[in-house]
Design an enzyme around this catalytic site. Sequence first.
Site, PDB file in Angstrom:
ATOM      1  N   ASP A  82       0.836  -1.196   0.000  1.00 38.67           N
ATOM      2  CA  ASP A  82       0.000   0.000   0.000  1.00 38.67           C
ATOM      3  C   ASP A  82       0.883   1.263   0.000  1.00 38.67           C
ATOM      4  OD1 ASP A  82      -2.422   1.353   0.137  1.00 38.67           O
ATOM      5  OD2 ASP A  82      -2.642   1.145   2.302  1.00 38.67           O
ATOM      6  N   GLY A 181      -7.849   7.389   7.987  1.00 44.17           N
ATOM      7  CA  GLY A 181      -8.123   7.578   9.407  1.00 44.17           C
ATOM      8  C   GLY A 181      -9.614   7.512   9.674  1.00 44.17           C
ATOM      9  N   HIS A 208      -9.971   4.443  -1.295  1.00 47.85           N
ATOM     10  CA  HIS A 208      -9.097   4.544  -0.115  1.00 47.85           C
ATOM     11  C   HIS A 208      -9.874   5.132   1.048  1.00 47.85           C
ATOM     12  CE1 HIS A 208      -4.872   3.670  -1.472  1.00 47.85           C
ATOM     13  NE2 HIS A 208      -5.586   3.469  -2.562  1.00 47.85           N
ATOM     14  N   GLY A 209      -9.352   4.940   2.256  1.00 46.39           N
ATOM     15  CA  GLY A 209     -10.014   5.516   3.424  1.00 46.39           C
ATOM     16  C   GLY A 209     -11.354   4.863   3.692  1.00 46.39           C
ATOM     17  N   SER A 211     -12.352   3.138   6.144  1.00 46.96           N
ATOM     18  CA  SER A 211     -12.761   3.003   7.554  1.00 46.96           C
ATOM     19  C   SER A 211     -13.803   4.038   7.916  1.00 46.96           C
ATOM     20  CB  SER A 211     -11.547   3.174   8.483  1.00 46.96           C
ATOM     21  OG  SER A 211     -10.670   2.088   8.349  1.00 46.96           O
ATOM     22  N   ASN A 230     -10.164  -0.257   0.580  1.00 49.04           N
ATOM     23  CA  ASN A 230      -9.108  -0.412   1.579  1.00 49.04           C
ATOM     24  C   ASN A 230      -9.653  -0.175   2.981  1.00 49.04           C
ATOM     25  OD1 ASN A 230      -7.438  -0.704  -0.584  1.00 49.04           O
ATOM     26  ND2 ASN A 230      -6.258   1.155  -0.242  1.00 49.04           N
ATOM     27  N   VAL A 231      -9.369  -1.100   3.880  1.00 52.52           N
ATOM     28  CA  VAL A 231      -9.747  -0.926   5.282  1.00 52.52           C
ATOM     29  C   VAL A 231      -8.493  -1.077   6.129  1.00 52.52           C
ATOM     30  CG1 VAL A 231     -11.207  -1.721   7.165  1.00 52.52           C
ATOM     31  CG2 VAL A 231     -12.023  -1.928   4.807  1.00 52.52           C
ATOM     32  N   ALA A 232      -8.080   0.006   6.758  1.00 56.57           N
ATOM     33  CA  ALA A 232      -6.860  -0.033   7.575  1.00 56.57           C
ATOM     34  C   ALA A 232      -7.151   0.366   9.015  1.00 56.57           C
ATOM     35  CB  ALA A 232      -5.798   0.883   6.968  1.00 56.57           C
ATOM     36  N   THR A 233      -7.541   1.617   9.198  1.00 58.73           N
ATOM     37  CA  THR A 233      -7.696   2.158  10.559  1.00 58.73           C
ATOM     38  C   THR A 233      -8.690   1.352  11.395  1.00 58.73           C
ATOM     39  OG1 THR A 233      -7.281   4.328   9.614  1.00 58.73           O
ATOM     40  CG2 THR A 233      -8.199   4.274  11.833  1.00 58.73           C
TER      41      THR A 233
HETATM   42 ZN   LIG Z   1      -4.822   4.824   1.086  1.00 58.27          ZN
END
Ligand SMILES: [Zn+2]
Length: 284
Positions: A82, A181, A208-209, A211, A230-233
């Site tokens: 990423d 975030g 993106h983003g 979350s 995309n799932v990150a936070t």
């Molecule tokens: Zn991203």
Amino acid sequence: MTLISSTPLLVEARKEGYGVAAFNVHTLEMLQAVAEAAEESRSPLILQTTVGTVKHLGIDYIVGAAKAAAKRASVPIALHLDHCQDFDLILKCMHAGYTSVMIDQSMHPFERNVEMTKKVVEVARALNVNVEAELGKVGGVEDDIHVDEDAAALADPEECQRFVELTGVTTLAPAIGTAHGIYKGEPKIDFDRIQQIAARVDVPLVLHGGSGIPGDHVKRCVSLGMAKMNVATEIKNAFSLALQRSFAERPDELDPRSYMAGAKEIVKALAIEKMTLCGCTNKA
Ligand SMILES: [Zn+2]
């Protein structure tokens, strides 16, 4: 199975109108949790790591663990790098076994973004690796990349078309109002812009983003052509909060297996929730 390129997964998703959830993982347990979620829900899966996680865990450990997950799984799994700005690190990851990479030059002028992305695409093609690039600037904080809200800029549909034509990139992440975030208020997603970009660009689009975007907004983005979310936070926070709760409730527990097991279950449940929202369950 072995790790596969994310290109066929995403092309199929865009064609069929669903999204593949891509999860940023930072520990072995997080990786196992999302792999188990994919297996249980019959979903294709994209495992992702940021550059920070590559530095934290090491490319060899990450590729080793991802390959083990793919070998166990009966659903297809890809491994994606990423937001990488470093061409040499991208090369290293591709050669080590990553099957998908993101070259992020969105902070630079269009021409430089084109030039760098083209360079990556040339190498990636020979290795059957997917390439994702970003146009416009997604706001928020991702690892050590900070983009102020004022500096965030939405992608121009005409530029997106030219970018894909010039670079041959296989997936595109256009900035359309989401941020990295957790959102303070509701994200201001420009759905019309997604539609305009999707009308000009055939390649799968990346959200993106992911979350904290309300469920109906996710579904609308996916229906308009966002084939990867995309799932990150959200999963990072869920994992950490589960550990914190466990420490608070059972301060005498000193066996990491015990508290990791609980956190893993929480991440797994959340991953299935996100996959369901993207519509990719039972698509593997
Ligand atoms: Zn991203």
